[in-house]
Design an enzyme around this catalytic site. Structure first.
Site, short mmCIF file in Angstrom:
data_model
loop_
_atom_site.label_atom_id
_atom_site.label_comp_id
_atom_site.label_asym_id
_atom_site.label_seq_id
_atom_site.Cartn_x
_atom_site.Cartn_y
_atom_site.Cartn_z
N PHE A 1 -14.00 -9.60 30.14
CA PHE A 1 -13.40 -8.82 31.43
C PHE A 1 -14.61 -8.28 31.84
CE2 PHE A 1 -12.82 -6.15 27.62
CZ PHE A 1 -13.91 -4.87 28.37
N HIS B 1 -14.57 7.86 33.58
CA HIS B 1 -15.53 7.17 32.63
C HIS B 1 -16.25 8.77 32.19
CE1 HIS B 1 -19.42 6.11 30.28
NE2 HIS B 1 -19.68 6.89 30.49
P1 IDP Z 1 -14.67 3.50 27.50
O1 IDP Z 1 -14.64 3.77 28.93
O2 IDP Z 1 -13.45 4.19 26.60
O3 IDP Z 1 -16.24 3.97 26.19
P2 IDP Z 1 -15.36 1.18 26.80
O4 IDP Z 1 -15.60 0.23 25.64
O5 IDP Z 1 -17.08 1.57 26.57
O6 IDP Z 1 -14.59 2.63 26.82
O7 IDP Z 1 -15.43 0.14 27.98
C1 IDP Z 1 -15.30 0.33 29.60
C2 IDP Z 1 -14.51 0.72 30.45
O8 IDP Z 1 -14.23 -0.86 30.14
C3 IDP Z 1 -13.26 0.81 29.65
O9 IDP Z 1 -13.21 2.45 30.64
C4 IDP Z 1 -12.53 0.02 30.52
O10 IDP Z 1 -12.28 0.42 32.35
C5 IDP Z 1 -12.59 -1.23 30.33
N1 IDP Z 1 -12.20 -1.94 29.41
C6 IDP Z 1 -12.73 -1.39 27.78
N2 IDP Z 1 -12.34 -2.18 26.84
C7 IDP Z 1 -11.23 -2.87 27.44
C8 IDP Z 1 -10.12 -3.73 26.98
O11 IDP Z 1 -10.14 -4.12 26.07
N3 IDP Z 1 -9.47 -4.20 27.85
C9 IDP Z 1 -10.02 -4.07 29.37
N4 IDP Z 1 -10.28 -3.66 29.53
C10 IDP Z 1 -11.67 -2.40 28.70
MG MG Z 2 -17.45 3.86 26.83
#
Ligand code: IDP
Ligand code: MG
Length: 168
Positions: free
Chosen positions: A59, A126
């Site tokens: 993604f 975020h």
């Molecule tokens: P976080 O924002 O909760 O820290 P991260 O793993 O850093 O999570 O991921 C960044 C952003 O990527 C998320 O806020 C979300 O928008 C997107 N994202 C993360 N994991 C997934 C997934 O498994 N499917 C779809 N989008 C995802």
């Molecule tokens: Mg993150």
């Protein structure tokens, strides 16, 4: 308890849906101090650096389109730095789980997030998830003079022959 700084980005869906006020009100429950804030557009370069840990995810490309505003036709984000005791944990708690369907309904992501047909988590904000991450991210998004306190060591440099946009 140690004072920490944490980066919050209200993502383009949050601005497009006029949720800025609601989100800032929710975040004010933390009683943390805002020490930096700005509305800005996000370049592809900044998006790539910010999400560098997700480069290999299927993604990733859509995530870059999301944060740069291409997905919503609105390229504004609001970047904020919050400061205070356990700031990282407090903001993550108010934000809720990454997956908006798993987030508690009273959290920001639980209230305002959704999953797109493509599967991307459109989760409105975020929030940094560790101290290493918050330092890296704050240094990426803000310059020392944009932060109201001396957060990290900074130095003065003389910049020569550097192009800059100024008001006409
Ligand atoms: P976080 O924002 O909760 O820290 P991260 O793993 O850093 O999570 O991921 C960044 C952003 O990527 C998320 O806020 C979300 O928008 C997107 N994202 C993360 N994991 C997934 C997934 O498994 N499917 C779809 N989008 C995802
Ligand atoms: Mg993150």
């Amino acid at each position: 308890m140690k004072k920490q700084a944490t980066l919050v980005i209200i993502k383009p869906d949050g601005l497009k849906k006029s949720l800025t006020g609601n989100i800032l009100t929710r975040l004010s429950e933390s009683k943390l101090k805002i020490i930096g804030s700005k509305i800005m557009k996000v370049s592809y370069s900044l998006a790539g650096k910010h999400y560098t840990h997700l480069k290999d995810k299927p993604f990733f490309e859509e995530l870059v389109k999301y944060i740069t505003g291409e997905l919503h036709g609105d390229n504004r984000v609001m970047a904020l730095v919050y400061w205070g005791e356990s700031a990282i944990e407090k903001v993550r708690k108010l934000a809720g789980a990454t997956n908006p369907e798993e987030a508690q309904p009273t959290t920001i992501r639980g209230q305002y997030g959704r999953i797109l047909t493509s599967g991307l988590f459109e989760n409105v904000i975020h929030a940094s998830s560790s101290e290493d991450e918050s330092e890296r991210e704050i240094k990426l998004w803000f310059s020392p003079d944009e932060i109201a306190i001396d957060l990290y060591p900074a130095k003065e440099t003389t910049v020569k022959q550097c192009k800059e946009r100024v008001w006409k």
